[in-house]
Design a protein around this motif. Structure first.
Motif, PDB file in Angstrom:
ATOM      1  N   PRO A   9     -16.577  -7.156 -15.230  1.00  0.00           N
ATOM      2  CA  PRO A   9     -16.925  -7.705 -16.546  1.00  0.00           C
ATOM      3  C   PRO A   9     -17.268  -9.185 -16.500  1.00  0.00           C
ATOM      4  CG  PRO A   9     -14.591  -7.159 -16.432  1.00  0.00           C
ATOM      5  CD  PRO A   9     -15.221  -6.590 -15.205  1.00  0.00           C
ATOM      6  N   LEU A  10     -16.669  -9.922 -15.566  1.00  0.00           N
ATOM      7  CA  LEU A  10     -17.040 -11.325 -15.424  1.00  0.00           C
ATOM      8  C   LEU A  10     -18.491 -11.444 -14.983  1.00  0.00           C
ATOM      9  CD1 LEU A  10     -16.505 -14.346 -15.299  1.00  0.00           C
ATOM     10  CD2 LEU A  10     -15.459 -14.016 -13.042  1.00  0.00           C
ATOM     11  N   ALA A  11     -18.910 -10.619 -14.020  1.00  0.00           N
ATOM     12  CA  ALA A  11     -20.301 -10.640 -13.569  1.00  0.00           C
ATOM     13  C   ALA A  11     -21.252 -10.270 -14.699  1.00  0.00           C
ATOM     14  CB  ALA A  11     -20.480  -9.692 -12.383  1.00  0.00           C
ATOM     15  N   ARG A  12     -20.880  -9.286 -15.516  1.00  0.00           N
ATOM     16  CA  ARG A  12     -21.735  -8.900 -16.645  1.00  0.00           C
ATOM     17  C   ARG A  12     -21.827 -10.033 -17.665  1.00  0.00           C
ATOM     18  NH1 ARG A  12     -19.011  -3.858 -15.784  1.00  0.00           N
ATOM     19  NH2 ARG A  12     -17.546  -4.276 -17.484  1.00  0.00           N
ATOM     20  N   PHE A  13     -20.721 -10.714 -17.915  1.00  0.00           N
ATOM     21  CA  PHE A  13     -20.713 -11.848 -18.835  1.00  0.00           C
ATOM     22  C   PHE A  13     -21.642 -12.958 -18.321  1.00  0.00           C
ATOM     23  CE2 PHE A  13     -18.745 -16.072 -19.561  1.00  0.00           C
ATOM     24  CZ  PHE A  13     -18.899 -16.160 -20.938  1.00  0.00           C
ATOM     25  N   LEU A  14     -21.556 -13.275 -17.057  1.00  0.00           N
ATOM     26  CA  LEU A  14     -22.404 -14.324 -16.486  1.00  0.00           C
ATOM     27  C   LEU A  14     -23.877 -13.919 -16.573  1.00  0.00           C
ATOM     28  CD1 LEU A  14     -20.294 -15.254 -13.318  1.00  0.00           C
ATOM     29  CD2 LEU A  14     -20.306 -16.388 -15.541  1.00  0.00           C
ATOM     30  N   ALA A  15     -24.161 -12.636 -16.330  1.00  0.00           N
ATOM     31  CA  ALA A  15     -25.550 -12.171 -16.387  1.00  0.00           C
ATOM     32  C   ALA A  15     -26.124 -12.257 -17.796  1.00  0.00           C
ATOM     33  CB  ALA A  15     -25.630 -10.733 -15.873  1.00  0.00           C
ATOM     34  N   ARG A  16     -25.267 -12.099 -18.799  1.00  0.00           N
ATOM     35  CA  ARG A  16     -25.720 -12.199 -20.196  1.00  0.00           C
ATOM     36  C   ARG A  16     -26.019 -13.631 -20.595  1.00  0.00           C
ATOM     37  NH1 ARG A  16     -21.641  -8.306 -21.017  1.00  0.00           N
ATOM     38  NH2 ARG A  16     -20.150  -9.862 -21.791  1.00  0.00           N
ATOM     39  N   HIS A  17     -25.467 -14.579 -19.830  1.00  0.00           N
ATOM     40  CA  HIS A  17     -25.605 -15.997 -20.193  1.00  0.00           C
ATOM     41  C   HIS A  17     -26.060 -16.812 -18.974  1.00  0.00           C
ATOM     42  CE1 HIS A  17     -23.566 -15.015 -23.949  1.00  0.00           C
ATOM     43  NE2 HIS A  17     -22.636 -14.411 -23.236  1.00  0.00           N
ATOM     44  N   PRO A  18     -27.280 -16.569 -18.495  1.00  0.00           N
ATOM     45  CA  PRO A  18     -27.740 -17.292 -17.309  1.00  0.00           C
ATOM     46  C   PRO A  18     -27.898 -18.788 -17.583  1.00  0.00           C
ATOM     47  CG  PRO A  18     -29.543 -16.105 -18.328  1.00  0.00           C
ATOM     48  CD  PRO A  18     -28.302 -15.666 -19.047  1.00  0.00           C
ATOM     49  N   ILE A  19     -27.823 -19.539 -16.520  1.00  0.00           N
ATOM     50  CA  ILE A  19     -28.018 -20.983 -16.622  1.00  0.00           C
ATOM     51  C   ILE A  19     -29.499 -21.250 -16.861  1.00  0.00           C
ATOM     52  CG2 ILE A  19     -27.879 -23.192 -15.398  1.00  0.00           C
ATOM     53  CD1 ILE A  19     -25.470 -22.089 -13.894  1.00  0.00           C
ATOM     54  N   ALA A  20     -29.789 -22.006 -17.900  1.00  0.00           N
ATOM     55  CA  ALA A  20     -31.183 -22.310 -18.241  1.00  0.00           C
ATOM     56  C   ALA A  20     -31.818 -23.159 -17.140  1.00  0.00           C
ATOM     57  CB  ALA A  20     -31.257 -23.039 -19.581  1.00  0.00           C
ATOM     58  N   PRO A  21     -33.072 -22.849 -16.783  1.00  0.00           N
ATOM     59  CA  PRO A  21     -33.730 -23.628 -15.726  1.00  0.00           C
ATOM     60  C   PRO A  21     -33.990 -25.061 -16.188  1.00  0.00           C
ATOM     61  CG  PRO A  21     -35.274 -22.104 -16.766  1.00  0.00           C
ATOM     62  CD  PRO A  21     -33.927 -21.762 -17.315  1.00  0.00           C
TER      63      PRO A  21
ATOM     64  N   THR B 134     -21.043 -21.723 -18.972  1.00  0.00           N
ATOM     65  CA  THR B 134     -20.153 -20.769 -19.632  1.00  0.00           C
ATOM     66  C   THR B 134     -18.730 -21.060 -19.177  1.00  0.00           C
ATOM     67  OG1 THR B 134     -20.201 -19.077 -17.893  1.00  0.00           O
ATOM     68  CG2 THR B 134     -21.948 -18.980 -19.573  1.00  0.00           C
ATOM     69  N   VAL B 135     -17.768 -20.494 -19.914  1.00  0.00           N
ATOM     70  CA  VAL B 135     -16.361 -20.686 -19.582  1.00  0.00           C
ATOM     71  C   VAL B 135     -15.670 -19.317 -19.571  1.00  0.00           C
ATOM     72  CG1 VAL B 135     -14.241 -21.920 -20.132  1.00  0.00           C
ATOM     73  CG2 VAL B 135     -16.441 -22.864 -20.847  1.00  0.00           C
ATOM     74  N   ALA B 136     -15.009 -18.982 -18.476  1.00  0.00           N
ATOM     75  CA  ALA B 136     -14.185 -17.773 -18.398  1.00  0.00           C
ATOM     76  C   ALA B 136     -12.726 -18.206 -18.304  1.00  0.00           C
ATOM     77  CB  ALA B 136     -14.570 -16.923 -17.197  1.00  0.00           C
ATOM     78  N   LEU B 137     -11.929 -17.794 -19.284  1.00  0.00           N
ATOM     79  CA  LEU B 137     -10.523 -18.176 -19.352  1.00  0.00           C
ATOM     80  C   LEU B 137      -9.670 -16.953 -19.059  1.00  0.00           C
ATOM     81  CD1 LEU B 137     -10.675 -20.343 -22.615  1.00  0.00           C
ATOM     82  CD2 LEU B 137     -10.900 -21.111 -20.233  1.00  0.00           C
ATOM     83  N   LEU B 138      -9.089 -16.919 -17.870  1.00  0.00           N
ATOM     84  CA  LEU B 138      -8.212 -15.823 -17.484  1.00  0.00           C
ATOM     85  C   LEU B 138      -6.792 -16.195 -17.884  1.00  0.00           C
ATOM     86  CD1 LEU B 138     -10.795 -15.501 -15.677  1.00  0.00           C
ATOM     87  CD2 LEU B 138      -9.315 -14.429 -13.982  1.00  0.00           C
ATOM     88  N   GLU B 139      -6.362 -15.680 -19.034  1.00  0.00           N
ATOM     89  CA  GLU B 139      -5.030 -15.931 -19.558  1.00  0.00           C
ATOM     90  C   GLU B 139      -4.687 -17.426 -19.549  1.00  0.00           C
ATOM     91  OE1 GLU B 139      -1.895 -13.272 -18.565  1.00  0.00           O
ATOM     92  OE2 GLU B 139      -3.031 -11.587 -19.369  1.00  0.00           O
ATOM     93  N   LEU B 140      -5.438 -18.156 -20.361  1.00  0.00           N
ATOM     94  CA  LEU B 140      -5.196 -19.584 -20.553  1.00  0.00           C
ATOM     95  C   LEU B 140      -3.733 -19.836 -20.909  1.00  0.00           C
ATOM     96  CD1 LEU B 140      -6.021 -22.571 -21.244  1.00  0.00           C
ATOM     97  CD2 LEU B 140      -6.588 -21.710 -23.537  1.00  0.00           C
ATOM     98  N   SER B 141      -3.105 -20.771 -20.212  1.00  0.00           N
ATOM     99  CA  SER B 141      -1.735 -21.169 -20.540  1.00  0.00           C
ATOM    100  C   SER B 141      -1.774 -22.319 -21.536  1.00  0.00           C
ATOM    101  CB  SER B 141      -0.965 -21.571 -19.280  1.00  0.00           C
ATOM    102  OG  SER B 141      -0.646 -20.434 -18.516  1.00  0.00           O
ATOM    103  N   LEU B 142      -1.387 -22.015 -22.763  1.00  0.00           N
ATOM    104  CA  LEU B 142      -1.355 -22.991 -23.848  1.00  0.00           C
ATOM    105  C   LEU B 142       0.050 -22.967 -24.419  1.00  0.00           C
ATOM    106  CD1 LEU B 142      -2.776 -24.957 -25.774  1.00  0.00           C
ATOM    107  CD2 LEU B 142      -3.529 -22.977 -27.108  1.00  0.00           C
ATOM    108  N   LEU B 143       0.828 -24.000 -24.109  1.00  0.00           N
ATOM    109  CA  LEU B 143       2.256 -23.966 -24.415  1.00  0.00           C
ATOM    110  C   LEU B 143       2.581 -24.417 -25.825  1.00  0.00           C
ATOM    111  CD1 LEU B 143       3.588 -25.327 -21.008  1.00  0.00           C
ATOM    112  CD2 LEU B 143       3.253 -22.954 -21.730  1.00  0.00           C
ATOM    113  N   SER B 144       1.562 -24.888 -26.577  1.00  0.00           N
ATOM    114  CA  SER B 144       1.810 -25.358 -27.934  1.00  0.00           C
ATOM    115  C   SER B 144       1.826 -24.234 -28.965  1.00  0.00           C
ATOM    116  CB  SER B 144       0.745 -26.398 -28.325  1.00  0.00           C
ATOM    117  OG  SER B 144      -0.557 -25.846 -28.242  1.00  0.00           O
ATOM    118  N   VAL B 145       1.442 -23.016 -28.593  1.00  0.00           N
ATOM    119  CA  VAL B 145       1.521 -21.896 -29.533  1.00  0.00           C
ATOM    120  C   VAL B 145       2.994 -21.543 -29.738  1.00  0.00           C
ATOM    121  CG1 VAL B 145      -0.755 -21.027 -28.873  1.00  0.00           C
ATOM    122  CG2 VAL B 145       1.295 -20.152 -27.728  1.00  0.00           C
ATOM    123  N   PRO B 146       3.337 -20.886 -30.837  1.00  0.00           N
ATOM    124  CA  PRO B 146       4.754 -20.593 -31.101  1.00  0.00           C
ATOM    125  C   PRO B 146       5.474 -19.893 -29.954  1.00  0.00           C
ATOM    126  CG  PRO B 146       3.465 -20.205 -33.072  1.00  0.00           C
ATOM    127  CD  PRO B 146       2.484 -20.538 -31.988  1.00  0.00           C
TER     128      PRO B 146
END
Length: 272
Positions: free
Chosen positions: A260-272, A112-124
């Motif tokens: 909320p990050l912990a809840r997100f990770l719990a919803r998407h466990p790593i497949a064995p 999974t990927v958690a993006l905490l305020e991704l810095s993307l400078l190409s947006v307007p």
């Protein structure tokens, strides 16, 4: 912190907790994830790995250019040395750029990927942000790294310089002083690499893992615009807005980010 050698460089790292692995990738505040990694919602369920990217803290400082892809290669090599085949990956700001690129380049390694305020400078809004940051760039060019970092962190956080520094001293002691020591990496290597990084609709659509986009309710227009872009372009994205914080959201209020990050990770466990 412990150290490991990968790709002919030394990386500092720290591991807390046990369970499914979560790799945290920081930007200018190299120890910025420390408050989050102390939260029970995460430490009681997950194996949390944070590290200093090349050029930060006691990790090897290499001359530029160092691209986002180079940081991805270091992160994957770190996982290899730690014996981690697949991990959740979380990044903040420019560290989120590394996390997003890692999800594209190594989909088998990223659950999974958690993006905490991704810095993307190409947006307007990126051009306006650079204009607002001009005084910080000028201070750095004049050789005043402390003033440059103070101005830049005040801009991104939305806090006045003294309040911003007090926050960092309280929540991550020594972090501002370390950021000043790493100013050449930030202004001379990290920001140019971020400006060159390309992450448009096609790249966003290539991320097939579950993505959590975390946003502070009081953040700058740049990150509001980036969140809207992620919402429209990433196939499987969830969003969390943390009240009363800006870009330093997990430093200002770590618990409302950790839970909320912990809840997100719990919803998407790593497949064995």
């Amino acid at each position: 912190m412990d150290t490991v050698t990968v790709n002919d460089i030394r990386l500092e790292y720290e591991i807390r907790g046990t369970g499914e692995p979560v790799l945290f990738i920081s930007p200018v505040i190299s120890d910025g994830f420390a408050p989050l990694l102390a939260e029970p919602a995460l430490t009681e369920r997950y194996r949390l790995v944070r590290y200093h990217k090349r050029g930060w803290g006691g990790s090897t400082h290499t001359p530029g250019p160092v691209s986002v892809a180079d940081h991805v290669a270091d992160a994957v090599a770190l996982l290899d040395r730690l014996g981690i085949d697949r991990a959740h990956v979380a990044g903040h700001s420019s560290g989120a750029a590394v996390a997003a690129q890692m999800a594209q380049d190594h989909p088998g390694r990223v659950a999974t990927v958690a993006l905490l305020e991704l810095s993307l400078l190409s947006v307007p809004a990126g051009a306006a942000f650079f204009e607002q940051a001009a005084p910080a760039f000028e201070a750095y060019a004049e050789g005043d790294a402390e003033r440059a970092l103070g101005l830049f962190l005040s801009l991104v956080s939305g806090l006045d310089p003294d309040r911003c520094r007090d926050l960092l001293d309280e929540r991550v002691p020594g972090s501002f002083e370390q950021a000043v020591k790493d100013a050449d990496t930030f202004f001379g290597v990290e920001l140019p690499a971020l400006a060159e990084w390309r992450f448009g609709p096609d790249e966003a659509a290539a991320i097939r893992q579950p993505v959590l986009s975390v946003l502070g309710s009081g953040t700058r227009p740049l990150w509001v615009e980036v969140a809207a872009f992620l919402r429209s372009a990433v196939p499987e994205v969830e969003e969390c807005v943390v009240d009363g914080v800006g870009h330093l959201l997990h430093i200002e209020r770590s618990r409302p980010v950790a839970e909320p990050l912990a809840r997100f990770l719990a919803r998407h466990p790593i497949a064995p």
